[in-house]
Design a protein around this motif. Structure first.
Motif, PDB file in Angstrom:
ATOM      1  N   ALA A 114       7.720   2.713   4.697  1.00 16.25           N
ATOM      2  CA  ALA A 114       8.647   2.507   5.823  1.00 16.25           C
ATOM      3  C   ALA A 114       8.344   1.213   6.572  1.00 16.25           C
ATOM      4  N   ALA A 115       7.068   0.908   6.764  1.00 21.11           N
ATOM      5  CA  ALA A 115       6.699  -0.328   7.466  1.00 21.11           C
ATOM      6  C   ALA A 115       7.081  -1.558   6.656  1.00 21.11           C
ATOM      7  N   VAL A 116       6.910  -1.493   5.345  1.00 25.71           N
ATOM      8  CA  VAL A 116       7.295  -2.618   4.480  1.00 25.71           C
ATOM      9  C   VAL A 116       8.812  -2.781   4.493  1.00 25.71           C
ATOM     10  N   ALA A 134       1.875 -10.745   6.824  1.00 24.52           N
ATOM     11  CA  ALA A 134       1.758 -10.283   8.210  1.00 24.52           C
ATOM     12  C   ALA A 134       1.393  -8.794   8.279  1.00 24.52           C
ATOM     13  N   LEU A 135       1.788  -8.051   7.258  1.00 22.61           N
ATOM     14  CA  LEU A 135       1.429  -6.624   7.181  1.00 22.61           C
ATOM     15  C   LEU A 135       0.034  -6.414   6.591  1.00 22.61           C
ATOM     16  N   GLY A 136      -0.599  -7.503   6.178  1.00 22.69           N
ATOM     17  CA  GLY A 136      -1.917  -7.399   5.565  1.00 22.69           C
ATOM     18  C   GLY A 136      -1.877  -7.019   4.099  1.00 22.69           C
ATOM     19  N   LEU A 137      -0.720  -7.164   3.471  1.00 20.47           N
ATOM     20  CA  LEU A 137      -0.596  -6.820   2.049  1.00 20.47           C
ATOM     21  C   LEU A 137      -1.051  -7.988   1.179  1.00 20.47           C
ATOM     22  N   ASN A 138      -1.758  -7.660   0.121  1.00 23.99           N
ATOM     23  CA  ASN A 138      -2.213  -8.647  -0.835  1.00 23.99           C
ATOM     24  C   ASN A 138      -1.275  -8.643  -2.042  1.00 23.99           C
ATOM     25  N   ALA A 193      -0.856  -4.743  -2.515  1.00 25.60           N
ATOM     26  CA  ALA A 193      -1.812  -3.712  -2.119  1.00 25.60           C
ATOM     27  C   ALA A 193      -2.176  -3.877  -0.655  1.00 25.60           C
ATOM     28  N   GLY A 194      -2.332  -2.752   0.025  1.00 22.95           N
ATOM     29  CA  GLY A 194      -2.747  -2.796   1.426  1.00 22.95           C
ATOM     30  C   GLY A 194      -2.646  -1.430   2.059  1.00 22.95           C
ATOM     31  N   HIS A 209       2.392  -1.068  -3.532  1.00 24.38           N
ATOM     32  CA  HIS A 209       3.837  -1.041  -3.332  1.00 24.38           C
ATOM     33  C   HIS A 209       4.497  -1.925  -4.384  1.00 24.38           C
ATOM     34  N   ALA A 210       5.551  -1.400  -5.004  1.00 23.14           N
ATOM     35  CA  ALA A 210       6.403  -2.208  -5.872  1.00 23.14           C
ATOM     36  C   ALA A 210       7.602  -2.618  -5.027  1.00 23.14           C
TER      37      ALA A 210
END
Length: 172
Positions: free
Chosen positions: A56-58, A26-30, A50-51, A4-5
């Motif tokens: 939509a969730a981000v 919290a979303l587990g994104l690195n 990355a994750g 995701h950008a």
């Protein structure tokens, strides 16, 4: 795995980075790549994360950041790209002098003309003094002397100084 950008732009205040990265974690994104700075009192941040989550969730997780209207947040999925080390060489370009329109476009044109790529660019205006610092990747077959001549000619037309030097390990 999805990339995701994410951009966050707007009026600066304490806590923007903390709040943004807390929601992403919290979303587990690195957080894989980022650039964050102040531009004339406005905060500007671009992140590549990355994750396994959706755009939509981000967007939903970051919506509170923009709720008061002082920040704009955008999220977009981007393809996975793993740039390798360029076959050429890394250089640092510095331009300084009186501010005027056309400095960035003129030097960027000279770099592009030899097949060079600007990988990082920062500009600052302090009073009437304009400073540009750019990291460049130049193809291995670049006529560096010719590029230096072209940059000096361009700088002379613009009324600014220019320096091009090969990057050292601590520059990058």
């Amino acid at each position: 795995m999805t990339l995701h950008a994410i951009t966050v732009l707007g009026h600066d205040r304490p806590g923007i980075i903390a709040e943004t990265t807390e929601q992403l974690a919290a979303l587990g994104l690195n957080l894989e790549d980022s650039s964050m700075t102040l531009l004339r009192g406005h905060f500007a941040m671009t992140l590549i994360c990355a994750g396994d989550t959706t755009v939509a969730a981000v967007e939903q997780a970051l919506a509170p950041l923009a709720a008061d209207g002082t920040l704009t947040v955008t999220v977009r999925e981007v393809p996975e790209e793993r740039p390798g080390r360029p076959a050429g060489s890394a250089w640092v370009l510095t331009v300084h002098g009186g501010d005027r329109a056309g400095i960035v476009s003129t030097v960027a044109h000279e770099i592009a003309a030899v097949g060079g790529n600007i990988t990082d660019l920062t500009t600052r205006l302090a009073g009437d003094l304009y400073l540009l610092i750019a990291e460049l990747d130049l193809p291995a077959d670049t006529d560096v002397s010719g590029l230096e001549d072209a940059l000096r000619d361009a700088a002379q037309r613009l009324g600014v100084g220019v320096t091009l030097r090969e990057a050292e390990a601590d520059d990058l």
